[in-house]
Scaffold this motif. Structure first.
Motif, mmCIF file in Angstrom:
data_model
loop_
_atom_site.group_PDB
_atom_site.id
_atom_site.type_symbol
_atom_site.label_atom_id
_atom_site.label_comp_id
_atom_site.label_asym_id
_atom_site.label_seq_id
_atom_site.Cartn_x
_atom_site.Cartn_y
_atom_site.Cartn_z
ATOM 1 N N ILE A 128 32.516 45.174 38.761
ATOM 2 C CA ILE A 128 33.420 44.641 37.733
ATOM 3 C C ILE A 128 34.403 45.749 37.358
ATOM 4 O O ILE A 128 33.994 46.833 36.913
ATOM 5 N N ASN A 129 35.685 45.468 37.582
ATOM 6 C CA ASN A 129 36.738 46.431 37.273
ATOM 7 C C ASN A 129 37.473 46.007 36.005
ATOM 8 O O ASN A 129 37.740 44.823 35.813
ATOM 9 N N ARG A 130 37.830 46.983 35.175
ATOM 10 C CA ARG A 130 38.638 46.709 33.973
ATOM 11 C C ARG A 130 39.888 47.587 34.011
ATOM 12 O O ARG A 130 39.785 48.818 34.048
ATOM 13 N N TYR A 131 41.055 46.936 33.982
ATOM 14 C CA TYR A 131 42.349 47.632 34.026
ATOM 15 C C TYR A 131 42.970 47.620 32.648
ATOM 16 O O TYR A 131 43.055 46.574 32.009
ATOM 17 N N GLU A 132 43.452 48.788 32.216
ATOM 18 C CA GLU A 132 44.270 48.878 31.011
ATOM 19 C C GLU A 132 45.696 49.156 31.482
ATOM 20 O O GLU A 132 45.904 49.462 32.662
ATOM 21 N N PHE A 195 43.416 47.671 54.332
ATOM 22 C CA PHE A 195 43.736 48.522 53.185
ATOM 23 C C PHE A 195 44.355 47.653 52.093
ATOM 24 O O PHE A 195 45.177 46.781 52.376
ATOM 25 N N HIS A 196 43.937 47.905 50.858
ATOM 26 C CA HIS A 196 44.428 47.090 49.746
ATOM 27 C C HIS A 196 44.377 47.923 48.473
ATOM 28 O O HIS A 196 43.697 48.960 48.417
ATOM 29 N N GLY A 197 45.076 47.447 47.446
ATOM 30 C CA GLY A 197 45.088 48.153 46.173
ATOM 31 C C GLY A 197 45.714 47.303 45.091
ATOM 32 O O GLY A 197 46.042 46.132 45.307
ATOM 33 N N TYR A 212 43.736 43.793 28.607
ATOM 34 C CA TYR A 212 43.054 44.139 29.852
ATOM 35 C C TYR A 212 43.217 43.095 30.955
ATOM 36 O O TYR A 212 43.437 41.917 30.706
ATOM 37 N N ARG A 213 43.001 43.585 32.182
ATOM 38 C CA ARG A 213 42.711 42.700 33.313
ATOM 39 C C ARG A 213 41.317 43.054 33.808
ATOM 40 O O ARG A 213 40.976 44.235 33.905
ATOM 41 N N PHE A 214 40.515 42.036 34.099
ATOM 42 C CA PHE A 214 39.198 42.241 34.702
ATOM 43 C C PHE A 214 39.211 41.664 36.107
ATOM 44 O O PHE A 214 39.920 40.688 36.387
ATOM 45 N N LEU A 218 32.268 40.072 44.318
ATOM 46 C CA LEU A 218 30.895 39.802 44.765
ATOM 47 C C LEU A 218 30.780 40.179 46.225
ATOM 48 O O LEU A 218 31.624 39.801 47.041
ATOM 49 N N ARG A 219 29.737 40.944 46.517
ATOM 50 C CA ARG A 219 29.593 41.559 47.837
ATOM 51 C C ARG A 219 28.154 41.488 48.323
ATOM 52 O O ARG A 219 27.226 41.473 47.522
ATOM 53 N N LYS A 220 28.003 41.532 49.620
ATOM 54 C CA LYS A 220 26.686 41.783 50.215
ATOM 55 C C LYS A 220 26.694 43.246 50.633
ATOM 56 O O LYS A 220 27.316 43.611 51.622
#
Ligand code: MD3
Ligand code: FE
Length: 222
Positions: A128-132, A195-197, A212-214, A218-220
């Motif tokens: 879970i990423n949170r961007y300010e 590659f991504h960002g 914020y953006r969240f 979900l990954r294996k």
């Protein structure tokens, strides 16, 4: 809905609910607004997870404090520290296991993966990423997972962002794609290794997430 599009092609179609589906590349399928209706419940679950495993700015092995704040749920969590990047069964801040993946995250990811052509997806971790404002994620590949046959499913919540969708080489020119609250994407097949960002977040005030953006992925992992 076929996930395979000619490489570099971008086209749209309609799903059963009239939502737009963008096939960005072979294996990369973006379901616009699919989770918009469940965004409040997803956000409530994130707040509950963050009570047990608070958002923190990890420090990369190179000594840089990440501008994105992160936490995890699931059988392991992605962590960065002076020693490297890895999945760890325990939160290094508390020494405790990460909170469980909420059923709503899991069911959404499995259903959307299937719709994109990746049946049988069994995610076991969720970053879970949170961007300010100003926070960014520079171009990278997600290569700490053991199983590259499994896709990654991402869910965007809150403020909009510009996603950078590159190629298999870091130097490949990246396309800029707007991601909005409720957008859900599947990154599998050849797209799994691109590659991504995320470009620096612009300030704003979202009715659900405020400044914020969240983003859920979900990954294996293993
Ligand atoms: C394409 N997160 O957590 S989600 C990450 O919005 C990450 O926070 C971004 O990149 C975010 O690693 C982008 C979309 C995404 C996630 C994983 C991918 C795209 C991907 C893996 C391979 C290819
Ligand atoms: Fe990534």
């Amino acid at each position: 809905m076929a996930a395979g599009a000619p490489s570099g092609d971008l086209f749209a179609s309609l799903d059963d609910d009239g939502g737009r589906i963008d096939v960005l590349a072979e294996g990369a399928v973006l379901f616009r607004g699919l989770a918009a209706g469940s965004a409040p419940q997803l956000m409530a679950a994130i707040i509950e997870i963050a009570e047990a495993a608070p958002f923190r700015h990890m420090v990369t092995p190179g000594g840089h404090r990440m501008s994105v704040a992160m936490t995890n749920c699931g059988a392991a969590g992605w962590v960065a520290d002076q020693r490297g990047y890895r999945y760890d069964a325990r939160d290094p801040e508390s020494g405790r296991p990460w909170p469980a993946i909420p059923e709503g995250f899991y069911d959404l990811a499995v259903a959307v993966a299937r719709a994109a052509g990746f049946g049988g997806f069994t995610p076991n971790v969720c970053l879970i990423n949170r961007y300010e404002p100003g926070a960014r994620l520079s171009l990278h590949q997600d290569i700490d997972e053991r199983d590259f046959a499994a896709p990654i499913v991402s869910v965007s919540l809150g403020l909009p962002a510009t996603f950078l969708f590159g190629g298999l080489r870091r130097a490949d020119r990246a396309r800029r794609i707007g991601l909005f609250s409720g957008d859900v994407a599947v990154w599998g097949g050849p797209a799994r290794r691109v590659f991504h960002g995320i470009a620096p977040l612009k300030a704003g005030d979202d009715p659900l997430t405020g400044p914020y953006r969240f983003n859920l992925t979900l990954r294996k992992a293993f």
